[in-house]
Motif scaffolding. Structure first.
Motif, mmCIF file in Angstrom:
data_model
loop_
_atom_site.group_PDB
_atom_site.id
_atom_site.type_symbol
_atom_site.label_atom_id
_atom_site.label_comp_id
_atom_site.label_asym_id
_atom_site.label_seq_id
_atom_site.Cartn_x
_atom_site.Cartn_y
_atom_site.Cartn_z
ATOM 1 N N GLY A 42 7.524 36.067 21.638
ATOM 2 C CA GLY A 42 7.920 35.502 20.361
ATOM 3 C C GLY A 42 6.814 34.895 19.525
ATOM 4 N N GLY A 43 5.610 35.434 19.595
ATOM 5 C CA GLY A 43 4.571 34.868 18.744
ATOM 6 C C GLY A 43 3.193 35.284 19.167
ATOM 7 N N LYS A 44 2.273 34.276 19.197
ATOM 8 C CA LYS A 44 0.876 34.515 19.550
ATOM 9 C C LYS A 44 0.224 35.478 18.571
ATOM 10 C CE LYS A 44 1.760 32.158 23.317
ATOM 11 N NZ LYS A 44 1.336 30.765 23.495
ATOM 12 N N MET A 45 0.385 35.207 17.271
ATOM 13 C CA MET A 45 -0.104 36.162 16.285
ATOM 14 C C MET A 45 -1.619 36.173 16.188
ATOM 15 S SD MET A 45 2.457 37.806 15.521
ATOM 16 C CE MET A 45 1.538 38.892 14.438
ATOM 17 N N GLY A 46 -2.280 35.094 16.609
ATOM 18 C CA GLY A 46 -3.736 35.133 16.638
ATOM 19 C C GLY A 46 -4.235 36.174 17.626
ATOM 20 N N LEU A 47 -3.575 36.241 18.792
ATOM 21 C CA LEU A 47 -3.929 37.249 19.778
ATOM 22 C C LEU A 47 -3.595 38.647 19.276
ATOM 23 C CD1 LEU A 47 -2.680 35.459 23.013
ATOM 24 C CD2 LEU A 47 -5.048 35.802 22.315
ATOM 25 N N ALA A 48 -2.442 38.777 18.609
ATOM 26 C CA ALA A 48 -2.085 40.076 18.044
ATOM 27 C C ALA A 48 -3.094 40.495 16.980
ATOM 28 C CB ALA A 48 -0.678 40.014 17.446
ATOM 29 N N ALA A 49 -3.587 39.530 16.195
ATOM 30 C CA ALA A 49 -4.599 39.832 15.178
ATOM 31 C C ALA A 49 -5.868 40.351 15.829
ATOM 32 C CB ALA A 49 -4.907 38.585 14.353
ATOM 33 N N MET A 50 -6.270 39.756 16.953
ATOM 34 C CA MET A 50 -7.466 40.225 17.658
ATOM 35 C C MET A 50 -7.279 41.669 18.111
ATOM 36 S SD MET A 50 -8.298 36.811 19.908
ATOM 37 C CE MET A 50 -9.693 37.524 20.796
ATOM 38 N N GLY A 51 -6.088 41.970 18.623
ATOM 39 C CA GLY A 51 -5.820 43.331 19.040
ATOM 40 C C GLY A 51 -5.864 44.300 17.878
ATOM 41 N N PHE A 52 -5.334 43.877 16.733
ATOM 42 C CA PHE A 52 -5.335 44.751 15.566
ATOM 43 C C PHE A 52 -6.759 44.985 15.068
ATOM 44 C CE2 PHE A 52 -5.041 45.868 11.109
ATOM 45 C CZ PHE A 52 -4.040 46.829 11.110
ATOM 46 N N MET A 53 -7.574 43.942 15.070
ATOM 47 C CA MET A 53 -8.958 44.106 14.626
ATOM 48 C C MET A 53 -9.716 45.049 15.555
ATOM 49 S SD MET A 53 -10.092 40.339 13.184
ATOM 50 C CE MET A 53 -9.213 39.309 14.348
ATOM 51 N N ASP A 120 4.619 51.241 10.230
ATOM 52 C CA ASP A 120 5.419 50.081 9.854
ATOM 53 C C ASP A 120 5.468 49.032 10.961
ATOM 54 O OD1 ASP A 120 5.931 51.225 7.448
ATOM 55 O OD2 ASP A 120 7.916 51.997 7.975
ATOM 56 N N GLY A 121 5.436 49.466 12.226
ATOM 57 C CA GLY A 121 5.539 48.527 13.325
ATOM 58 C C GLY A 121 4.339 47.628 13.482
ATOM 59 N N MET A 122 3.249 47.896 12.768
ATOM 60 C CA MET A 122 2.038 47.103 12.909
ATOM 61 C C MET A 122 1.772 46.219 11.698
ATOM 62 S SD MET A 122 -0.405 49.954 14.743
ATOM 63 C CE MET A 122 -1.733 48.803 15.077
ATOM 64 N N GLN A 123 2.700 46.146 10.783
ATOM 65 C CA GLN A 123 2.467 45.353 9.578
ATOM 66 C C GLN A 123 2.272 43.880 9.891
ATOM 67 O OE1 GLN A 123 5.598 46.192 6.789
ATOM 68 N NE2 GLN A 123 4.706 48.144 6.182
ATOM 69 N N GLU A 124 3.035 43.367 10.860
ATOM 70 C CA GLU A 124 2.909 41.952 11.200
ATOM 71 C C GLU A 124 1.526 41.662 11.774
ATOM 72 O OE1 GLU A 124 5.617 38.431 13.258
ATOM 73 O OE2 GLU A 124 6.098 40.539 13.613
ATOM 74 N N GLU A 125 1.045 42.565 12.629
ATOM 75 C CA GLU A 125 -0.289 42.400 13.192
ATOM 76 C C GLU A 125 -1.359 42.482 12.099
ATOM 77 O OE1 GLU A 125 2.066 44.204 14.471
ATOM 78 O OE2 GLU A 125 2.193 43.893 16.631
ATOM 79 N N ALA A 126 -1.159 43.390 11.136
ATOM 80 C CA ALA A 126 -2.118 43.521 10.038
ATOM 81 C C ALA A 126 -2.170 42.255 9.198
ATOM 82 C CB ALA A 126 -1.760 44.722 9.164
ATOM 83 N N ARG A 127 -1.005 41.674 8.921
ATOM 84 C CA ARG A 127 -0.987 40.417 8.157
ATOM 85 C C ARG A 127 -1.669 39.305 8.942
ATOM 86 N NH1 ARG A 127 4.256 42.298 6.681
ATOM 87 N NH2 ARG A 127 5.198 41.128 8.401
ATOM 88 N N ALA A 128 -1.431 39.270 10.250
ATOM 89 C CA ALA A 128 -2.086 38.255 11.072
ATOM 90 C C ALA A 128 -3.596 38.417 11.025
ATOM 91 C CB ALA A 128 -1.581 38.343 12.511
#
Length: 246
Positions: A42-53, A120-128
């Motif tokens: 349910g979160g950890k968007m900083g970690l998701a952002a690292m994965g997206f980068m 579309d499934g990665m938009q949240e990670e992209a915003r993070a």
């Protein structure tokens, strides 16, 4: 290139191959692990952002590689150029599918972490990733450098590989200067930890550090164990990071 793109390149390449898996292929496991963590916790968007980068750095690298290959064979194989990616294209699709749970995503070529993702499934990670601060990116780059020195020093070959990843990612002279400065002047761990002021940053710091070392040497294991204690991470949190970077 921004500090975030430098961080993405260092994560995707396991800091020029110092991590357990050398090269950009390591980002597939990282992306799928971060995707599972976000959906399951349910979160950890900083970690998701690292994965997206890391994923964007990987994909940009493959776009350049495919472009170079296409240019070198232009005129003799133009009729088959659309399939030049081969297994790489399949792997990229697999990364996206595992992270997003979708299928049939289309590649739109290289873009920065702040660009709209093609899936579309990665938009949240992209915003993070877009909202991820440059200051945090610098902190994590420094965490990776300090971790890399935990077994004594960086060899000239290791330094060259790290700088080579910056070049392959399209880095500028300024980007090289940033990394050369950081590698030449690793920050004391105490100094870096003073800027870790919340639990999520602590997990991001540990993840970046873990990616930078292989964890097989006694010096690396000792460093990571001490880091876990100083970041006040639980065994469960560390196990989750290990799964992400497996």
């Amino acid at each position: 290139m921004s500090l975030k793109r430098i961080l993405g390149t260092m994560l995707a390449s396991r800091m020029g191959g110092r991590g357990r898996r050398g090269g950009f292929m390591g980002s597939a496991a990282m992306m799928s692990g971060l995707g599972r963590r976000r959906s399951g916790m349910g979160g950890k968007m900083g970690l998701a952002a690292m994965g997206f980068m890391a994923y964007r750095a990987y994909k940009d690298h493959q776009s350049r590689t495919a472009g170079s290959a296409s240019a070198s064979t232009a005129g003799s194989t133009s009729s088959s150029s659309s399939g030049s990616s081969g297994g790489i294209a399949d792997m990229i699709k697999d990364v996206v599918d595992r992270v997003s749970g979708s299928s049939g995503s289309q590649s739109s070529g290289p873009s920065s972490a702040a660009s709209a993702p093609e899936d579309d499934g990665m938009q949240e990670e992209a915003r993070a990733a877009e909202n991820f601060s440059e200051d945090t990116a610098l902190l994590l780059i420094r965490a990776m450098v300090t971790a890399a020195y935990s077994d004594g020093s960086l060899s000239n070959d290791e330094r060259e590989r790290i700088m080579g990843q910056i070049d392959e990612a399209g880095g500028t002279a300024e980007d090289r200067a940033v990394m050369e400065r950081e590698i030449a002047n690793p920050k004391p761990l105490d100094t870096l930890l003073a800027d870790v002021d919340d639990q999520e940053t602590a997990e991001e710091f540990y993840l970046a550090s873990r990616v930078a070392v292989d964890g097989k040497t006694e010096a690396n294991r000792t460093y990571l164990d001490d880091l876990r204690r100083r970041l006040n991470l639980s065994e469960a949190q560390v196990s989750e990071v290990e799964e992400m970077t497996a």
